[in-house]
Design an enzyme around this catalytic site. Structure first.
Site, PDB file in Angstrom:
ATOM      1  N   SER A  96       0.819  -1.209   0.000  1.00 59.45           N
ATOM      2  CA  SER A  96       0.000   0.000   0.000  1.00 59.45           C
ATOM      3  C   SER A  96       0.853   1.258   0.000  1.00 59.45           C
ATOM      4  CB  SER A  96      -0.892   0.005   1.242  1.00 59.45           C
ATOM      5  OG  SER A  96      -1.516   1.250   1.436  1.00 59.45           O
TER       6      SER A  96
ATOM      7  N   TYR B 238      -2.471   0.373   9.850  1.00 59.73           N
ATOM      8  CA  TYR B 238      -2.618  -0.278   8.545  1.00 59.73           C
ATOM      9  C   TYR B 238      -1.329  -0.152   7.732  1.00 59.73           C
ATOM     10  CZ  TYR B 238      -3.850  -0.890   3.669  1.00 59.73           C
ATOM     11  OH  TYR B 238      -3.869  -1.292   2.350  1.00 59.73           O
TER      12      TYR B 238
ATOM     13  N   LYS C 290       1.358  -3.205   6.610  1.00 62.13           N
ATOM     14  CA  LYS C 290       1.764  -3.505   5.241  1.00 62.13           C
ATOM     15  C   LYS C 290       3.283  -3.478   5.092  1.00 62.13           C
ATOM     16  CE  LYS C 290      -2.033  -4.415   3.089  1.00 62.13           C
ATOM     17  NZ  LYS C 290      -2.237  -5.749   2.466  1.00 62.13           N
TER      18      LYS C 290
END
Length: 323
Positions: A116, A140, A144
């Protein structure tokens, strides 16, 4: 004929990837726990394993006779991950550990990892390249980045053991649009479906944050069509199959930033002409601006923008209307 496992293949991006793989002549297995996926999104002809990637035995079953994995399963909401960090790490880090361990046990050597733009945080450059230092600002984004680290550590282990392991990570930017009315973005947290749901409920859409250091005060993002992202996965899988060299990571971005205000106005012009959005507070974990340089992906993965932003938004609105 090669077979690929798509984790999260019943989700918005995963289903587009699974369908593109099938259209390329490959066999496909999908594993999904349907936390955010949909039965109707799973392409006809794909084998389905209904389970979480945290379930090692189910992952092993899904890996049967598989030549590679495209790993998209996970909790993908940057803003929400601030509220649910432990859940985010469990799904995205523990899930990836489980998958990699079972791949090793089953002798599966190839993996394309869904990373991402969130790994970059708020960069201090106009366009990020793969060499831009990661600085994630949400659980998040951190999860990643850890997923990428797991790939490189497993690669080093394989090299020391004389084994073969071929990983590549694709860092997506903001994925929108639809290639087919059957598959659409249904996330309650992503901009396009959130606006469309708000309009359907008769409420006024809200722009989160209007005081960012950007030209119009709203976030600037790099928007890419989901089908272009899916085709890049197929190209990456093809290079891994043939042993062609790949970079460790590739940015999948257009190189052009669009503000939330601009995108919101385009959505409203298509879905609800005459409607205007309200301004609201920032969301935690949202960087001000992030735009990608996709030169490496263009060189190796036939990465290109096949549709304009307006056409991409229209495809998302049309897909929502077909439901």
């Amino acid at each position: 004929m090669t077979r690929w496992l798509v984790t999260g293949g019943a989700g918005y991006i995963g289903a587009h990837v699974a369908e593109a793989l099938l259209e390329s002549g490959r066999d496909v297995t999908v594993i999904d726990n349907f936390a955010s996926g949909h039965d109707a999104f799973v392409p006809e002809g794909a084998r389905l394993v209904r389970a979480s990637i945290l379930d090692g035995s189910a992952v092993e079953d899904a890996l049967s006779a598989t030549d590679g994995v495209i790993h998209l399963a996970g909790y993908k909401y940057a803003g929400e991950s601030v509220k649910h960090p432990l859940h985010t790490y469990t799904q995205n880090v523990t899930g990836t550990v489980t998958l990699l361990a079972r791949m090793r046990d089953c002798g599966v050597e190839n993996i394309v990892f869904s990373s991402s733009a969130g790994v970059y945080g708020t960069p201090d450059v106009d366009r990020v390249t793969e060499a831009t230092p990661p600085a994630p600002e949400s659980p998040y984004g951190e999860s990643k980045l850890i997923g990428e680290w797991l790939l490189w550590n497993e690669l080093r282990r394989a090299e020391l053991s004389g084994e073969v392991f071929r990983p590549v990570a694709l860092r997506y930017f903001n994925v929108i649009g639809s290639a087919t009315g059957r598959i659409r973005d249904t996330s309650p947290h992503n901009l396009v479906p959130k606006v469309l749901a708000t309009l359907a409920e008769g409420r006024t859409p809200v722009i989160n944050g209007s005081d960012y250091p950007t030209p119009d005060g709203t976030n600037v993002r790099d928007y890419v069509h989901v089908q272009d992202v899916a085709l890049a996965h197929v190209a990456a899988a093809a290079r891994l199959e043939t042993g062609e060299p790949v970079e460790r990571v590739y940015n999948l971005g257009s190189g052009t930033g669009s503000s939330t205000r601009e995108v919101m106005e385009a959505i409203l012009a298509t879905a609800a002409p005459g409607t205007t959005a309200e301004l609201g507070p920032r969301r935690p974990g949202d960087p001000a601006s992030i735009v990608a340089d996709g030169t490496l992906a263009a060189r190796d993965l036939d990465w290109r923008m096949r549709r304009s932003l307006q056409d991409t938004i229209r495809s998302a609105v049309d897909a929502a209307r077909e439901q």
